[in-house]
Design a protein around this motif. Structure first.
Motif, short mmCIF file in Angstrom:
data_model
loop_
_atom_site.label_atom_id
_atom_site.label_comp_id
_atom_site.label_asym_id
_atom_site.label_seq_id
_atom_site.Cartn_x
_atom_site.Cartn_y
_atom_site.Cartn_z
N ALA A 112 2.17 -12.28 2.48
CA ALA A 112 3.03 -13.40 2.10
C ALA A 112 3.60 -13.20 0.70
CB ALA A 112 2.25 -14.70 2.18
N ARG A 113 2.76 -12.74 -0.21
CA ARG A 113 3.19 -12.55 -1.62
C ARG A 113 4.21 -11.43 -1.75
NH1 ARG A 113 0.72 -9.76 -5.84
NH2 ARG A 113 -1.19 -9.46 -4.63
N LYS A 114 4.02 -10.36 -0.95
CA LYS A 114 4.89 -9.18 -1.04
C LYS A 114 5.98 -9.16 0.03
CE LYS A 114 2.98 -6.99 -4.51
NZ LYS A 114 3.76 -6.63 -5.73
N ASN A 115 6.07 -10.23 0.81
CA ASN A 115 7.12 -10.34 1.83
C ASN A 115 7.06 -9.17 2.81
OD1 ASN A 115 9.29 -11.64 3.09
ND2 ASN A 115 10.81 -10.46 1.94
N GLN B 170 -7.27 -12.08 3.07
CA GLN B 170 -6.67 -11.32 1.96
C GLN B 170 -5.36 -10.68 2.39
OE1 GLN B 170 -10.08 -8.69 0.97
NE2 GLN B 170 -9.68 -9.24 -1.15
N ALA C 97 4.05 -1.52 -0.99
CA ALA C 97 3.72 -2.66 -1.84
C ALA C 97 2.54 -2.35 -2.75
CB ALA C 97 3.42 -3.89 -0.98
N GLU D 118 4.47 -19.01 3.99
CA GLU D 118 5.55 -18.06 3.73
C GLU D 118 5.72 -17.02 4.82
OE1 GLU D 118 3.70 -19.40 -0.16
OE2 GLU D 118 2.99 -18.68 1.80
N LYS E 254 -2.49 -13.22 2.77
CA LYS E 254 -2.01 -13.67 1.45
C LYS E 254 -1.19 -12.58 0.77
CE LYS E 254 -5.88 -16.86 0.69
NZ LYS E 254 -7.14 -17.09 -0.07
N PHE E 255 -1.65 -11.32 0.87
CA PHE E 255 -0.93 -10.21 0.26
C PHE E 255 0.43 -10.04 0.94
CE2 PHE E 255 -0.09 -5.53 0.08
CZ PHE E 255 0.06 -5.42 -1.30
N PRO F 102 -0.46 -18.38 5.98
CA PRO F 102 0.32 -18.88 4.85
C PRO F 102 1.70 -19.35 5.30
CG PRO F 102 -0.75 -16.80 4.27
CD PRO F 102 -0.94 -16.99 5.75
#
Length: 340
Positions: free
Chosen positions: A302-305, A296, A191, A142, A299-300, A140
């Motif tokens: 990236a979403r939770k930094n 997965q 997280a 991010e 992505k997790f 990702p």
């Protein structure tokens, strides 16, 4: 120079210092992807393979299985990737794709032609590395390229048990050993929303571990402190490679709790049947994760930094980096930056 020549650092015999090494990979296979290495994490498993601790190493060993880089070539059967895309490669480079586990989405348990990235296969301590397209994981945007590599081995190793045991925010999870694996477990569990207890032999790290997500910190060398945690944990995640007082730790499990092994002690675990039967406890383990689970996780993260805490060495200083890790000085993952 042939386009199939790879520049690398290899161990020519068990435990030998790594030295410059080049080899011809031959033509890219239809199912393979070639990746230009930008960064590669240095993991204790690399040391184990270099030293032949598991008696499975094939020399010369080109280790490195936490690769981040860009796609530079695609085989004719490769799908879902494009030239120039930033990707990662972890512990597994190939799986057969036709055995029952592969067809069931459990490629990490492949019973066919599974190939580890660094056992009989050239890994990421190199300018280029190849893998089957299913195991080349899109990164990702991010996620920082320099710190994402350890997620592909250490990160997935502690992420998979959370899915396997259906861990939820209401659960209390203990993490034994806060090193390369354990510190990522703390960040992921924070997280996830769990209550977290960190077991460490160095209480000087208490505030640092709490900043990473631990709610409680326990001295792993204090039997009385561990006895006080009787019937506490829904999951006890063991990341260390040493023999511990397993009966004492089993007794910290809550009813239906699991002691889950992701570290690899070389001595058998001594566990009594009675300590498991009375409260329906269990001892379990897992490897890394399937391509879908790797996706997965990224992505997790990236979403939770979520990013591992890293130290960067140039790959040309790889032997210095190995000594740093071997001496237990890493805080908490070492990453090599390709500088060929």
């Amino acid at each position: 120079m042939s386009k199939n020549i790879i520049q690398a650092y290899a161990a020519m015999s068990p435990g030998a210092p790594l030295e410059p090494y080049q080899f011809d990979t031959g033509e890219l296979q239809p199912h393979q992807v070639e990746v230009q290495v930008e960064y590669c994490g240095l993991c204790h498993s690399d040391l184990s393979v270099i030293q032949n601790d598991w008696k499975s190493s094939v020399y010369p060993v080109v280790a490195g299985h936490e690769v981040i880089g860009k796609v530079i070539a695609l085989g004719s059967e490769a799908k879902g990737l494009k030239i120039g895309q930033r990707v990662g490669i972890g512990w597994t480079a190939e799986s057969c794709q036709h055995c029952d586990p592969c067809l069931d989405g459990r490629q990490v348990q492949c019973s066919g032609e599974k190939v580890a990235t660094i056992v009989g296969h050239a890994g990421g301590f190199a300018d280029k590395v190849r893998a089957g397209w299913q195991w080349v994981i899109p990164l990702p945007d991010e996620l920082p390229a320099e710190s994402a590599g350890p997620l592909l081995c250490g990160g997935i190793t502690v992420f998979t048990p959370l899915l396997q045991h259906q861990i939820q925010a209401v659960h209390h999870v203990g993490v034994i050993g806060i090193g390369g694996l354990g510190h990522m477990a703390l960040k992921l569990l924070k997280a996830w929303g769990c209550e977290i207890t960190a077991f460490t032999s160095n209480l000087d790290k208490t505030e640092e571990l709490k900043a990473m997500g631990a709610d409680h910190v326990v001295n792993s060398r204090d039997p009385n402190a561990i006895k006080a945690l009787r019937n506490t944990f829904d999951l006890l995640l063991c990341t260390v490679n040493v023999t511990l007082d397993w009966p004492l730790l089993i007794n910290t499990l809550a009813p239906n709790g699991q002691l889950h092994m992701v570290g690899l002690p070389l001595e058998p675990l001594q566990v009594s049947a009675g300590s498991l039967i009375s409260l329906s406890r269990s001892v379990t383990g897992s490897a890394t994760g399937s391509p879908a689970t790797l996706r997965q996780l990224l992505k997790f993260a990236a979403r939770k930094n979520i990013a591992p805490q890293i130290e960067i060495f140039p790959m040309s200083k790889i032997n210095d980096a190995i000594e740093h890790l071997h001496a237990g000085k890493a805080r908490y993952r070492v990453v090599l930056k390709a500088d060929f």
